[in-house]
Design an enzyme around this catalytic site. Structure first.
Site, PDB file in Angstrom:
ATOM      1  N   ARG A   1       0.845  -1.210   0.000  1.00  0.00           N
ATOM      2  CA  ARG A   1       0.000   0.000   0.000  1.00  0.00           C
ATOM      3  C   ARG A   1       0.878   1.257   0.000  1.00  0.00           C
ATOM      4  O   ARG A   1       0.608   2.214  -0.739  1.00  0.00           O
ATOM      5  CB  ARG A   1      -0.924  -0.037   1.226  1.00  0.00           C
TER       6      ARG A   1
ATOM      7  N   ASN B   1     -10.453  -4.332   0.240  1.00  0.00           N
ATOM      8  CA  ASN B   1     -10.479  -3.226  -0.709  1.00  0.00           C
ATOM      9  C   ASN B   1      -9.700  -3.541  -1.967  1.00  0.00           C
ATOM     10  O   ASN B   1      -8.815  -4.385  -1.934  1.00  0.00           O
ATOM     11  CB  ASN B   1      -9.862  -1.976  -0.046  1.00  0.00           C
TER      12      ASN B   1
ATOM     13  N   CYS C   1     -18.664  -1.691   3.524  1.00  0.00           N
ATOM     14  CA  CYS C   1     -17.798  -0.562   3.816  1.00  0.00           C
ATOM     15  C   CYS C   1     -18.397   0.167   5.001  1.00  0.00           C
ATOM     16  O   CYS C   1     -19.610   0.149   5.199  1.00  0.00           O
ATOM     17  CB  CYS C   1     -17.757   0.358   2.600  1.00  0.00           C
TER      18      CYS C   1
ATOM     19  N   HIS D   1     -16.996   3.853  -2.045  1.00  0.00           N
ATOM     20  CA  HIS D   1     -16.103   5.015  -1.967  1.00  0.00           C
ATOM     21  C   HIS D   1     -16.441   6.038  -3.052  1.00  0.00           C
ATOM     22  O   HIS D   1     -15.579   6.834  -3.451  1.00  0.00           O
ATOM     23  CB  HIS D   1     -14.618   4.610  -2.011  1.00  0.00           C
TER      24      HIS D   1
ATOM     25  N   TYR E   1     -14.601  10.322   0.214  1.00  0.00           N
ATOM     26  CA  TYR E   1     -13.708   9.967  -0.897  1.00  0.00           C
ATOM     27  C   TYR E   1     -13.919  10.839  -2.141  1.00  0.00           C
ATOM     28  O   TYR E   1     -13.060  10.885  -3.013  1.00  0.00           O
ATOM     29  CB  TYR E   1     -13.871   8.483  -1.267  1.00  0.00           C
TER      30      TYR E   1
HETATM   31  C1  G6P Z   1     -12.181   3.713   5.596  1.00  0.00           C
HETATM   32  C2  G6P Z   1     -12.643   2.877   4.447  1.00  0.00           C
HETATM   33  C3  G6P Z   1     -12.012   1.541   4.466  1.00  0.00           C
HETATM   34  C4  G6P Z   1     -10.515   1.683   4.537  1.00  0.00           C
HETATM   35  C5  G6P Z   1     -10.130   2.492   5.753  1.00  0.00           C
HETATM   36  C6  G6P Z   1      -8.644   2.790   5.755  1.00  0.00           C
HETATM   37  O1  G6P Z   1     -12.741   3.243   6.720  1.00  0.00           O
HETATM   38  O2  G6P Z   1     -14.015   2.726   4.385  1.00  0.00           O
HETATM   39  O3  G6P Z   1     -12.398   0.872   3.299  1.00  0.00           O
HETATM   40  O4  G6P Z   1      -9.905   0.420   4.615  1.00  0.00           O
HETATM   41  O5  G6P Z   1     -10.794   3.696   5.764  1.00  0.00           O
HETATM   42  O6  G6P Z   1      -8.248   3.127   7.037  1.00  0.00           O
HETATM   43  P1  G6P Z   1      -6.721   3.137   7.448  1.00  0.00           P
HETATM   44  O7  G6P Z   1      -6.693   3.436   8.890  1.00  0.00           O
HETATM   45  O8  G6P Z   1      -6.157   1.791   7.084  1.00  0.00           O
HETATM   46  O9  G6P Z   1      -6.090   4.219   6.609  1.00  0.00           O
HETATM   47 MN    MN Z   2     -14.490   1.319   2.763  1.00  0.00          MN
END
Ligand code: G6P
Ligand code: MN
Length: 434
Positions: A94, A148, A169, A199, A252
């Site tokens: 990531r 995701n 989600c 998103h 988003y």
């Molecule tokens: C939101 C989204 C999720 C995503 C997350 C990332 O909740 O809906 O799909 O995985 O943010 O969070 P993070 O703490 O990993 O950046």
């Molecule tokens: Mn999400």
């Protein structure tokens, strides 16, 4: 017997899910939690399994079996629900996506732009493999997918396997909490009508005790009330734009409609000596979380987990599973086949809409046509998603190039070509299909 398999059980998010299961045990009397992870994640999944046992015991639920697996078969066999929350390539992949985007002056965010594209290529083959196992070993089970990019992954499995899958989600549930908070109303008094893609979803209508409150919420946002997720900077929307849109964008949407500001923000964080990209920040949080999880005296979900973007994810997961298990017909916002709900999208396109959920699965409620601006963006992102799925499944470079070009955060042929080459090189270990 109510067995749940959790693929990606070593995720730092798992205690959130376990807490949700404990809180709703009366509706959902789980008998076994089968945690699955990869060999290299052995240590983490064992830490999670031990913490899970302590949490269950603390709540008088020691009868629930917690098992740990490093291959799918035993975990999936006999499961009623298969929860997928995996991250192929872990957070390092990531972070590499984020840095790659920034190198080209683009957003490399987890689920949008080149980041979402690369993550989809890595993830779809793994998810299809899981779906094949479910078809074979637990054909009545539902896959509940958090992995995701959830919309794309859910559509790939839904179109290319016979397994039952529903994508989830936490954006809709978080939005509901935030809007109820803004209106100072209890959750149950507020109804939201969602439609869009994962998103990329809008709230088209808010009602509060049966009265339309959409304009009121828009005005509250115009006055500076915050509506975002922990992982997305609360860059305020222009009041003129919000009134013109006459709907509530999801957090988003900032990546598409406030691109220069969001990019500048990411570039700033990613500079040497600064906070780092989101994945780099999350890596630090994860290290702290696992140190806490390993403490044999800890038997609850620690507060630090609420810093993550996934807050409330257990709430949606457990609500959804309970609605299926209890055949409740509850109205929930999930990702499933469109089946005519949003006009102008194919029936087999996965969309994020209000659904009635019962033992047969999720039944989308009719929405109709999206207004022109929203329809335009939705069509473009859906084209990107479908091209990405074709590319991921067939290892097709042409479709991959068109997918990237079709993403509004990429923009031109030269950049799309360069990004594609880099994505394929950087992700070689996870892209056997290319
Ligand atoms: C939101 C989204 C999720 C995503 C997350 C990332 O909740 O809906 O799909 O995985 O943010 O969070 P993070 O703490 O990993 O950046
Ligand atoms: Mn999400």
């Amino acid at each position: 017997m109510l067995k749940m398999a959790i693929i990606g059980g070593g995720s730092s998010y798992s205690p959130e899910l376990v807490e949700g299961i404990i809180n709703r045990y009366a509706q959902l009397p789980v008998t076994e939690l089968a945690l699955v992870d990869v060999e290299s994640g052995r240590e983490k999944v064992n830490v999670i399994a031990d913490l899970t046992r302590r949490m269950l015991q603390q709540n008088g639920l020691e009868q629930v079996t917690v098992s740990v697996h490093f291959e799918l078969d035993d975990a999936i066999r006999g499961a009623r629900f298969v929860l997928t929350q995996l991250r192929v390539g872990q957070l390092a992949a990531r972070a590499a996506d984020e840095r790659l985007g920034l190198k080209y002056g683009r957003l490399g965010q987890e689920t949008t732009g080149v980041g979402g594209f690369a993550k989809a290529l890595r993830t779809i083959p793994v998810m299809l493999n899981i779906a094949r196992k479910v078809e074979e070993l637990a054909p009545d089970a539902f896959i509940i997918n958090f992995t995701n990019p959830a919309g794309i992954v859910t559509e790939a499995v839904s179109r290319y396997s016979n397994a039952k899958i529903i994508g989830l989600c936490n954006v809709p549930v978080n939005t509901h909490h935030m809007i109820a908070g803004m209106l100072d109303a209890p959750w149950d008094d507020v109804q939201l009508r969602f439609a869009g893609l994962n998103h990329l979803v809008w709230v088209h209508q808010v009602t509060c005790r049966g009265e339309d409150a959409t304009k009121q919420v828009i005005e509250l946002l115009c006055d500076g009330q915050s509506l975002t997720m922990n992982n997305i900077k609360d860059m305020p929307w222009s009041p003129q734009f919000l009134r013109a849109l006459n709907a509530i964008p999801c957090p988003y949407h900032r990546y598409y409609w406030q691109t220069p500001q969001m990019l500048a923000e990411e570039q700033e964080k990613a500079k040497n000596g600064h906070e780092g990209t989101r994945a780099e920040q999350v890596m630090k949080v994860e290290a702290e979380l696992f140190a806490l999880y390993a403490d044999p005296d800890l038997a609850h979900k620690p507060e630090q987990l609420s810093f993550r973007g996934g807050a409330y994810y257990s709430e949606v997961a457990v609500e959804l599973i309970s609605a299926i298990h209890n055949n409740s017909g509850k109205n929930l916002v999930v990702n499933c086949r469109n089946n005519g709900a949003i006009h102008g999208l194919p029936d087999d396109a996965v969309v994020e809409v209000n659904c009635l959920v019962d033992a047969q699965g999720a039944h989308p409620l009719m929405f109709g046509e999206l207004p022109p601006l929203m329809n335009g963006l939705t069509q473009q992102i859906k084209a990107f998603e479908r091209l990405t799925i074709e590319a991921a499944i067939h290892g097709d470079r042409n479709q991959a190039l068109l997918a990237l070009l079709g993403n509004p955060l990429v923009g031109d042929v030269a950049t799309a070509e360069a990004l594609l080459e880099e994505v394929l090189t950087l992700n070689k270990p996870w892209l056997p299909q290319f």
